[in-house]
Design a protein around this motif. Structure first.
Motif, PDB file in Angstrom:
ATOM      1  N   PHE A  49      44.994  46.198  38.433  1.00 38.96           N
ATOM      2  CA  PHE A  49      44.070  46.073  37.293  1.00 38.96           C
ATOM      3  C   PHE A  49      43.830  44.608  36.920  1.00 38.96           C
ATOM      4  N   ASP A  50      43.685  43.761  37.943  1.00 36.55           N
ATOM      5  CA  ASP A  50      43.569  42.323  37.705  1.00 36.55           C
ATOM      6  C   ASP A  50      42.139  41.803  37.733  1.00 36.55           C
ATOM      7  N   LEU A  51      41.128  42.710  37.749  1.00 32.81           N
ATOM      8  CA  LEU A  51      39.735  42.265  37.742  1.00 32.81           C
ATOM      9  C   LEU A  51      38.958  42.780  36.535  1.00 32.81           C
ATOM     10  N   GLU A  52      39.041  44.043  36.248  1.00 33.78           N
ATOM     11  CA  GLU A  52      38.233  44.623  35.173  1.00 33.78           C
ATOM     12  C   GLU A  52      38.549  43.966  33.837  1.00 33.78           C
ATOM     13  N   ASP A  53      37.471  43.480  33.181  1.00 35.47           N
ATOM     14  CA  ASP A  53      37.558  42.809  31.874  1.00 35.47           C
ATOM     15  C   ASP A  53      38.363  41.514  31.913  1.00 35.47           C
ATOM     16  N   LYS A  54      38.551  40.949  33.092  1.00 36.24           N
ATOM     17  CA  LYS A  54      39.341  39.714  33.220  1.00 36.24           C
ATOM     18  C   LYS A  54      38.434  38.504  33.437  1.00 36.24           C
ATOM     19  N   LEU A  55      38.977  37.326  33.145  1.00 39.09           N
ATOM     20  CA  LEU A  55      38.333  36.063  33.500  1.00 39.09           C
ATOM     21  C   LEU A  55      38.866  35.666  34.869  1.00 39.09           C
ATOM     22  N   VAL A  56      37.982  35.550  35.833  1.00 38.44           N
ATOM     23  CA  VAL A  56      38.377  35.356  37.232  1.00 38.44           C
ATOM     24  C   VAL A  56      37.842  34.024  37.749  1.00 38.44           C
TER      25      VAL A  56
ATOM     26  N   GLY B 291      32.021  40.104  44.443  1.00 40.06           N
ATOM     27  CA  GLY B 291      32.841  41.314  44.518  1.00 40.06           C
ATOM     28  C   GLY B 291      33.666  41.521  43.264  1.00 40.06           C
ATOM     29  N   SER B 292      34.205  40.441  42.708  1.00 44.99           N
ATOM     30  CA  SER B 292      34.994  40.551  41.475  1.00 44.99           C
ATOM     31  C   SER B 292      34.131  41.046  40.320  1.00 44.99           C
ATOM     32  N   PHE B 293      32.914  40.521  40.231  1.00 40.35           N
ATOM     33  CA  PHE B 293      32.003  40.988  39.190  1.00 40.35           C
ATOM     34  C   PHE B 293      31.696  42.473  39.351  1.00 40.35           C
ATOM     35  N   LEU B 294      31.413  42.898  40.579  1.00 46.25           N
ATOM     36  CA  LEU B 294      31.058  44.297  40.823  1.00 46.25           C
ATOM     37  C   LEU B 294      32.201  45.248  40.475  1.00 46.25           C
ATOM     38  N   LEU B 295      33.421  44.731  40.471  1.00 51.27           N
ATOM     39  CA  LEU B 295      34.576  45.555  40.098  1.00 51.27           C
ATOM     40  C   LEU B 295      34.970  45.350  38.638  1.00 51.27           C
ATOM     41  N   GLY B 296      34.065  44.752  37.861  1.00 51.04           N
ATOM     42  CA  GLY B 296      34.248  44.768  36.415  1.00 51.04           C
ATOM     43  C   GLY B 296      34.731  43.505  35.758  1.00 51.04           C
TER      44      GLY B 296
ATOM     45  N   GLN C 199      34.943  40.306  33.621  1.00 47.42           N
ATOM     46  CA  GLN C 199      34.155  39.922  32.456  1.00 47.42           C
ATOM     47  C   GLN C 199      33.331  38.679  32.746  1.00 47.42           C
ATOM     48  N   LEU C 200      33.944  37.724  33.438  1.00 52.27           N
ATOM     49  CA  LEU C 200      33.267  36.489  33.822  1.00 52.27           C
ATOM     50  C   LEU C 200      33.951  35.956  35.072  1.00 52.27           C
ATOM     51  N   THR C 201      33.163  35.501  36.029  1.00 54.26           N
ATOM     52  CA  THR C 201      33.706  34.893  37.246  1.00 54.26           C
ATOM     53  C   THR C 201      33.118  33.497  37.408  1.00 54.26           C
ATOM     54  N   ILE C 202      33.984  32.524  37.639  1.00 58.22           N
ATOM     55  CA  ILE C 202      33.533  31.155  37.891  1.00 58.22           C
ATOM     56  C   ILE C 202      34.065  30.712  39.243  1.00 58.22           C
ATOM     57  N   GLY C 203      33.142  30.322  40.120  1.00 57.37           N
ATOM     58  CA  GLY C 203      33.516  29.807  41.425  1.00 57.37           C
ATOM     59  C   GLY C 203      33.606  28.290  41.402  1.00 57.37           C
ATOM     60  N   PHE C 204      34.472  27.748  42.220  1.00 59.21           N
ATOM     61  CA  PHE C 204      34.625  26.293  42.344  1.00 59.21           C
ATOM     62  C   PHE C 204      34.426  25.924  43.812  1.00 59.21           C
TER      63      PHE C 204
ATOM     64  N   GLU D  24      20.604  39.751  41.103  1.00 59.73           N
ATOM     65  CA  GLU D  24      20.454  39.918  39.645  1.00 59.73           C
ATOM     66  C   GLU D  24      21.808  40.149  38.980  1.00 59.73           C
ATOM     67  N   ILE D  25      22.727  39.237  39.265  1.00 65.77           N
ATOM     68  CA  ILE D  25      24.091  39.360  38.747  1.00 65.77           C
ATOM     69  C   ILE D  25      24.316  38.361  37.620  1.00 65.77           C
ATOM     70  N   PRO D  26      24.599  38.852  36.406  1.00 62.68           N
ATOM     71  CA  PRO D  26      24.946  37.944  35.313  1.00 62.68           C
ATOM     72  C   PRO D  26      26.443  37.626  35.357  1.00 62.68           C
ATOM     73  N   ALA D  27      26.896  36.836  34.427  1.00 64.44           N
ATOM     74  CA  ALA D  27      28.337  36.583  34.234  1.00 64.44           C
ATOM     75  C   ALA D  27      29.020  35.984  35.458  1.00 64.44           C
ATOM     76  N   ILE D  28      28.266  35.186  36.244  1.00 65.42           N
ATOM     77  CA  ILE D  28      28.854  34.448  37.357  1.00 65.42           C
ATOM     78  C   ILE D  28      28.285  33.030  37.334  1.00 65.42           C
ATOM     79  N   ASP D  29      29.151  32.054  37.481  1.00 61.75           N
ATOM     80  CA  ASP D  29      28.695  30.676  37.556  1.00 61.75           C
ATOM     81  C   ASP D  29      29.461  29.965  38.662  1.00 61.75           C
ATOM     82  N   CYS D  30      28.976  28.801  39.069  1.00 61.26           N
ATOM     83  CA  CYS D  30      29.629  28.019  40.115  1.00 61.26           C
ATOM     84  C   CYS D  30      29.679  26.560  39.682  1.00 61.26           C
ATOM     85  N   VAL D  31      30.845  25.953  39.803  1.00 65.68           N
ATOM     86  CA  VAL D  31      31.048  24.556  39.426  1.00 65.68           C
ATOM     87  C   VAL D  31      31.290  23.737  40.688  1.00 65.68           C
ATOM     88  N   GLN D  32      30.531  22.651  40.845  1.00 65.47           N
ATOM     89  CA  GLN D  32      30.757  21.779  41.998  1.00 65.47           C
ATOM     90  C   GLN D  32      31.902  20.828  41.689  1.00 65.47           C
ATOM     91  N   THR D  33      32.976  20.927  42.478  1.00 69.77           N
ATOM     92  CA  THR D  33      34.146  20.091  42.245  1.00 69.77           C
ATOM     93  C   THR D  33      35.069  20.158  43.450  1.00 69.77           C
TER      94      THR D  33
END
Length: 215
Positions: free
Chosen positions: A48-55, A68-73, A75-80, A98-107
């Protein structure tokens, strides 16, 4: 959404575009949809480490694990991700699907320790560079960064041949590391030095429990 079946998840992830011109210095290999769907589905079903979690997704590439993390629930996913070309594909994938709640940070992922992202996530997922051709030990540096960023668990893929070494490292880090799945990772011919059309590599999917970390 969180009850999506594994097969349906794999169908969705099959639509994620991969690297156009993978960079060997960054060891860019796409995470196959069947691998991504299998490991992420079990992250949620067993722990239960994805649904409603900050990933957070370290070295997110074109977004396979983030989406994939977003599709399994999640709350917010940020890629680096360091590579701007990969980030462009990541953002195109997110827009087209058309996926909300996903962002990507260049770093540079290795510069995240001690940053504002310290302890910012419930869960970290990563398919790190294995350090086979370049950057020896890079996979361990990704995991160690993940331990600093997560408050719950870090999930990571590694060559099965490194299992004993990773067990030792997890003890050094004072976190509980365990192999939760062993998989055959199929790598297609992506670079000039590849002699075969594709090759299967035995990989372990690790879970590091960081709830009692001492870092």
């Amino acid at each position: 959404m969180a009850r999506m079946r594994m097969k349906k998840l794999e169908e969705f992830l099959s639509g994620v575009d991969g690297f156009e011109k993978p960079k060997i210095l960054l060891e860019q290999y796409p995470t196959p949809p069947h691998i991504a769907s299998c490991v992420l589905y079990n992250v949620q079903a067993q722990y239960f480490d994805l649904e409603d979690k900050l990933v957070g997704d370290l070295g997110c590439g074109c977004g396979m694990l983030s989406i994939g993390s977003f599709l399994l629930g999640a709350q917010l996913t940020i890629g680096f991700e360091l590579d701007p070309d990969a980030i462009d594909i990541f953002r195109n994938n997110v827009t087209e699907m058309e996926i909300p709640a996903i962002d990507c940070v260049q770093t540079n992922v290795l510069e995240l320790t001690g940053s504002k992202w310290e302890n910012a996530f419930d869960t970290i997922v990563t398919n790190p560079p294995f350090g086979t051709k370049h950057n020896a030990g890079m996979d361990m540096k990704f995991v160690e960064t993940g331990i600093h960023l997560a408050t719950g668990a870090v999930y990571s893929l590694h060559k099965t041949s490194t299992r004993d070494y990773i067990h030792k490292k997890s003890k050094d880090w004072k976190v509980k590391g365990e192999v939760v799945a062993q998989l055959n990772y199929n790598i297609d011919n992506s670079y000039k030095f590849h002699k075969s059309k594709s090759v299967d590599i035995e990989v372990d999917f690790w879970r590091f429990d960081v709830t009692e970390k001492e870092l």
